[in-house]
Design a protein around this motif. Structure first.
Motif, PDB file in Angstrom:
ATOM      1  N   THR A  51       0.855  -1.183   0.000  1.00 54.39           N
ATOM      2  CA  THR A  51       0.000   0.000   0.000  1.00 54.39           C
ATOM      3  C   THR A  51       0.894   1.238   0.000  1.00 54.39           C
ATOM      4  N   VAL A  52       0.292   2.393  -0.238  1.00 57.94           N
ATOM      5  CA  VAL A  52       1.066   3.647  -0.256  1.00 57.94           C
ATOM      6  C   VAL A  52       1.753   3.867   1.081  1.00 57.94           C
ATOM      7  N   ASN A  53       1.030   3.628   2.177  1.00 57.01           N
ATOM      8  CA  ASN A  53       1.600   3.810   3.509  1.00 57.01           C
ATOM      9  C   ASN A  53       2.730   2.818   3.785  1.00 57.01           C
ATOM     10  N   GLU A  54       2.554   1.567   3.333  1.00 53.17           N
ATOM     11  CA  GLU A  54       3.598   0.565   3.533  1.00 53.17           C
ATOM     12  C   GLU A  54       4.850   0.908   2.739  1.00 53.17           C
ATOM     13  N   LYS A  55       4.675   1.381   1.506  1.00 51.85           N
ATOM     14  CA  LYS A  55       5.820   1.772   0.684  1.00 51.85           C
ATOM     15  C   LYS A  55       6.605   2.890   1.352  1.00 51.85           C
ATOM     16  N   GLU A  56       5.882   3.841   1.928  1.00 53.58           N
ATOM     17  CA  GLU A  56       6.540   4.999   2.543  1.00 53.58           C
ATOM     18  C   GLU A  56       7.362   4.587   3.756  1.00 53.58           C
ATOM     19  N   ILE A  57       6.796   3.752   4.621  1.00 54.20           N
ATOM     20  CA  ILE A  57       7.523   3.358   5.822  1.00 54.20           C
ATOM     21  C   ILE A  57       8.655   2.401   5.485  1.00 54.20           C
ATOM     22  N   CYS A  58       8.460   1.490   4.541  1.00 56.53           N
ATOM     23  CA  CYS A  58       9.494   0.515   4.189  1.00 56.53           C
ATOM     24  C   CYS A  58      10.690   1.188   3.528  1.00 56.53           C
ATOM     25  N   ALA A  59      10.459   2.303   2.824  1.00 55.06           N
ATOM     26  CA  ALA A  59      11.549   3.015   2.151  1.00 55.06           C
ATOM     27  C   ALA A  59      12.527   3.644   3.140  1.00 55.06           C
ATOM     28  N   LEU A  60      12.099   3.786   4.400  1.00 59.13           N
ATOM     29  CA  LEU A  60      12.944   4.422   5.412  1.00 59.13           C
ATOM     30  C   LEU A  60      13.829   3.423   6.151  1.00 59.13           C
ATOM     31  N   PHE A  61      13.746   2.129   5.758  1.00 52.05           N
ATOM     32  CA  PHE A  61      14.516   1.084   6.418  1.00 52.05           C
ATOM     33  C   PHE A  61      15.110   0.140   5.376  1.00 52.05           C
ATOM     34  N   PRO A  62      16.152  -0.603   5.752  1.00 52.70           N
ATOM     35  CA  PRO A  62      16.669  -1.631   4.829  1.00 52.70           C
ATOM     36  C   PRO A  62      15.672  -2.769   4.716  1.00 52.70           C
ATOM     37  N   SER A  63      15.842  -3.643   3.741  1.00 49.23           N
ATOM     38  CA  SER A  63      14.933  -4.773   3.564  1.00 49.23           C
ATOM     39  C   SER A  63      14.964  -5.678   4.794  1.00 49.23           C
ATOM     40  N   ARG A  64      13.924  -6.462   4.963  1.00 47.09           N
ATOM     41  CA  ARG A  64      13.758  -7.294   6.163  1.00 47.09           C
ATOM     42  C   ARG A  64      14.944  -8.220   6.408  1.00 47.09           C
ATOM     43  N   LYS A  65      15.528  -8.764   5.366  1.00 52.99           N
ATOM     44  CA  LYS A  65      16.630  -9.719   5.539  1.00 52.99           C
ATOM     45  C   LYS A  65      17.923  -9.047   5.999  1.00 52.99           C
ATOM     46  N   LYS A  66      17.956  -7.696   5.958  1.00 52.44           N
ATOM     47  CA  LYS A  66      19.155  -6.971   6.379  1.00 52.44           C
ATOM     48  C   LYS A  66      19.053  -6.429   7.803  1.00 52.44           C
ATOM     49  N   TRP A  67      17.962  -6.733   8.473  1.00 54.69           N
ATOM     50  CA  TRP A  67      17.851  -6.295   9.860  1.00 54.69           C
ATOM     51  C   TRP A  67      18.869  -7.048  10.714  1.00 54.69           C
ATOM     52  N   ARG A  68      19.452  -6.365  11.673  1.00 48.98           N
ATOM     53  CA  ARG A  68      20.443  -6.979  12.553  1.00 48.98           C
ATOM     54  C   ARG A  68      19.759  -7.910  13.557  1.00 48.98           C
ATOM     55  N   LYS A  69      20.412  -9.031  13.827  1.00 47.27           N
ATOM     56  CA  LYS A  69      19.864  -9.985  14.789  1.00 47.27           C
ATOM     57  C   LYS A  69      20.175  -9.528  16.207  1.00 47.27           C
ATOM     58  N   LEU A  70      19.262  -9.847  17.108  1.00 38.10           N
ATOM     59  CA  LEU A  70      19.447  -9.462  18.503  1.00 38.10           C
ATOM     60  C   LEU A  70      20.306 -10.474  19.241  1.00 38.10           C
ATOM     61  N   GLY A  71      21.210  -9.964  20.040  1.00 38.45           N
ATOM     62  CA  GLY A  71      21.961 -10.849  20.926  1.00 38.45           C
ATOM     63  C   GLY A  71      21.108 -11.179  22.142  1.00 38.45           C
ATOM     64  N   LYS A  72      21.619 -12.022  23.001  1.00 37.85           N
ATOM     65  CA  LYS A  72      20.857 -12.473  24.168  1.00 37.85           C
ATOM     66  C   LYS A  72      20.468 -11.308  25.068  1.00 37.85           C
ATOM     67  N   ASP A  73      21.374 -10.364  25.285  1.00 37.75           N
ATOM     68  CA  ASP A  73      21.125  -9.252  26.209  1.00 37.75           C
ATOM     69  C   ASP A  73      20.010  -8.339  25.707  1.00 37.75           C
ATOM     70  N   ASN A  74      19.867  -8.230  24.374  1.00 36.42           N
ATOM     71  CA  ASN A  74      18.869  -7.326  23.813  1.00 36.42           C
ATOM     72  C   ASN A  74      17.475  -7.932  23.733  1.00 36.42           C
ATOM     73  N   ARG A  75      17.335  -9.173  24.162  1.00 34.55           N
ATOM     74  CA  ARG A  75      16.025  -9.818  24.124  1.00 34.55           C
ATOM     75  C   ARG A  75      15.243  -9.631  25.425  1.00 34.55           C
ATOM     76  N   TYR A  76      15.815  -8.867  26.366  1.00 37.13           N
ATOM     77  CA  TYR A  76      15.166  -8.643  27.657  1.00 37.13           C
ATOM     78  C   TYR A  76      15.174  -7.153  27.995  1.00 37.13           C
ATOM     79  N   ARG A  77      14.127  -6.722  28.726  1.00 37.90           N
ATOM     80  CA  ARG A  77      14.087  -5.385  29.288  1.00 37.90           C
ATOM     81  C   ARG A  77      13.570  -5.503  30.709  1.00 37.90           C
ATOM     82  N   ASN A  78      14.334  -4.952  31.655  1.00 41.91           N
ATOM     83  CA  ASN A  78      13.974  -5.071  33.076  1.00 41.91           C
ATOM     84  C   ASN A  78      13.745  -6.535  33.463  1.00 41.91           C
ATOM     85  N   LYS A  79      14.608  -7.407  32.933  1.00 43.22           N
ATOM     86  CA  LYS A  79      14.599  -8.843  33.211  1.00 43.22           C
ATOM     87  C   LYS A  79      13.363  -9.555  32.652  1.00 43.22           C
ATOM     88  N   LYS A  80      12.578  -8.868  31.819  1.00 42.34           N
ATOM     89  CA  LYS A  80      11.413  -9.485  31.179  1.00 42.34           C
ATOM     90  C   LYS A  80      11.688  -9.676  29.698  1.00 42.34           C
TER      91      LYS A  80
END
Length: 370
Positions: A51-80
């Motif tokens: 959609t027009v809105n999806e195209k606009e937001i997706c253009a501001l980021f790299p493609s999905r396969k280029k997203w950085r993977k989270l390490g173990k520490d980044n999978r928690y916030r306040n121990k949750k």
């Protein structure tokens, strides 16, 4: 409490952009899962144009396969452990940081920086106004006389959506001390014992259970109120009247935090939409509903009830706020604070009163009082 400039920082803008992009990814994955299970080609997003809105937001980021993977520490916030949406938001934030450090020439970063700059400029531009949102018909469960009853969901363009979110966060924090504790929807996040918490419907239920336990040997009378079509019928003049009261208190008690830019954008939000002008005419256009695969669609209206009240006619009335716009929840709290004040002024220790947006519950051992 912070000034508006703190809420409109690059960091906050990026956070809201990441949240929107993560929601797009979640919705597309959900549809694709249905496609895999049912072999429904309509749910295969690979074959669907964005959609027009999806195209606009997706253009501001790299493609999905280029997203950085989270390490173990980044999978928690306040121990949750973070949920899937939260993990994707964090992944996008880390991805932007990585590209700024390692590939600052990336094309998406240029578009992202230009978009952030335009938002900052628009917020302080006295000529900028929020555009009328598109209306998306969301089916309700009930059908009447073979008519498909729909709820009007407002979809703002990406820039307005971000600005509305930022202004809403500013006003939510600014006004929070003025609201009562028994108003439990759309409240500011609070810091309690090093943890950040926000009220939810679970807190409302918890209060009811605690009240019942305190009154185990007494009969309890309950009054419940759900305001019919609140978002679609709330009057703009009433909204402005109560909003001005809140602003006057801020100007008196916290003048250093007052922002004329935020006030202007609040009024612009109101001016961009009325139910009777933006939504109601769509009932005469079945082609509009057909575009969304809805047969005999209709947005319900309460004209007869309104004409029994303060309105002689509705043509020029300014009523209704967008369902789906972040500021509408704040508006509900501003207007219905009037009701909260009346009930709380009773100072009755036997009374339980809870309001969650436009849903209210009153509980009392005395039937007459209730």
């Amino acid at each position: 409490m912070k000034k508006l400039e703190a809420y409109t920082s690059e960091k906050n803008i990026i956070f809201y952009l990441c949240r929107i992009r993560a929601k797009v990814a979640k919705e597309r994955n959900k549809k694709h899962l249905i496609h895999l299970i049912s072999s429904d080609s309509e749910k295969n997003y690979h074959r669907k144009d964005l959609t027009v809105n999806e195209k606009e937001i997706c253009a501001l980021f790299p493609s999905r396969k280029k997203w950085r993977k989270l390490g173990k520490d980044n999978r928690y916030r306040n121990k949750k452990k973070l949920n899937t949406l939260e993990k994707n938001i964090r992944s996008l934030q880390i991805t932007i940081e990585w590209y700024r450090k390692n590939k600052p020439e990336a094309e998406f970063l240029k578009k992202l920086d230009e978009f952030i700059a335009s938002i900052k400029n628009n917020i302080v531009d006295a000529e900028y106004s929020i555009k009328e949102p598109l209306t998306y018909p969301k089916r309700k469960d009930d059908r009447k006389n073979d008519v498909t009853i729909c709820r009007p969901i407002s979809i703002f363009n990406l820039k307005d959506r971000i600005i509305i979110c930022l202004v809403n966060k500013y006003f939510t924090d600014l006004f929070d001390d003025l609201f009562y504790d028994n108003s439990m929807a759309f409240r500011a996040v609070r810091k309690v014992n090093q943890n950040f918490i926000s009220l939810t419907h679970h807190d409302a239920i918890k209060s009811i259970i605690e009240y019942k336990n305190r009154n185990k040997n007494k009969p309890i009378w309950v009054t419940e109120c759900d305001m019919k079509k609140f978002y679609d019928t709330v009057n703009h003049t009433i909204i402005k009247k109560f909003f001005k009261r809140f602003i006057k208190k801020v100007e008196k008690n916290k003048p250093e935090f007052y922002s004329e830019h935020a006030v202007r954008l609040f009024y612009s939000y109101l001016d961009c939409y009325t139910f009777n002008k933006s939504v109601l005419p769509l009932n005469k256009n079945q082609e509009y509903f057909s575009k969304f695969g809805i047969k005999k669609g209709k947005f319900e209206w309460v004209e007869s009830e309104l004409l029994k009240g303060p309105y002689i006619k509705l043509n020029n009335a300014k009523i209704g706020v967008p369902q789906g716009g972040a500021l509408s929840g704040l508006i509900a709290n501003i207007v219905l604070h009037f009701s909260d004040t009346i009930v709380n002024n009773r100072r009755d220790k036997n009374l339980l009163y809870i309001r969650y947006c436009d849903d209210m519950i009153i509980m009392h051992p005395n039937k007459r009082v209730c």
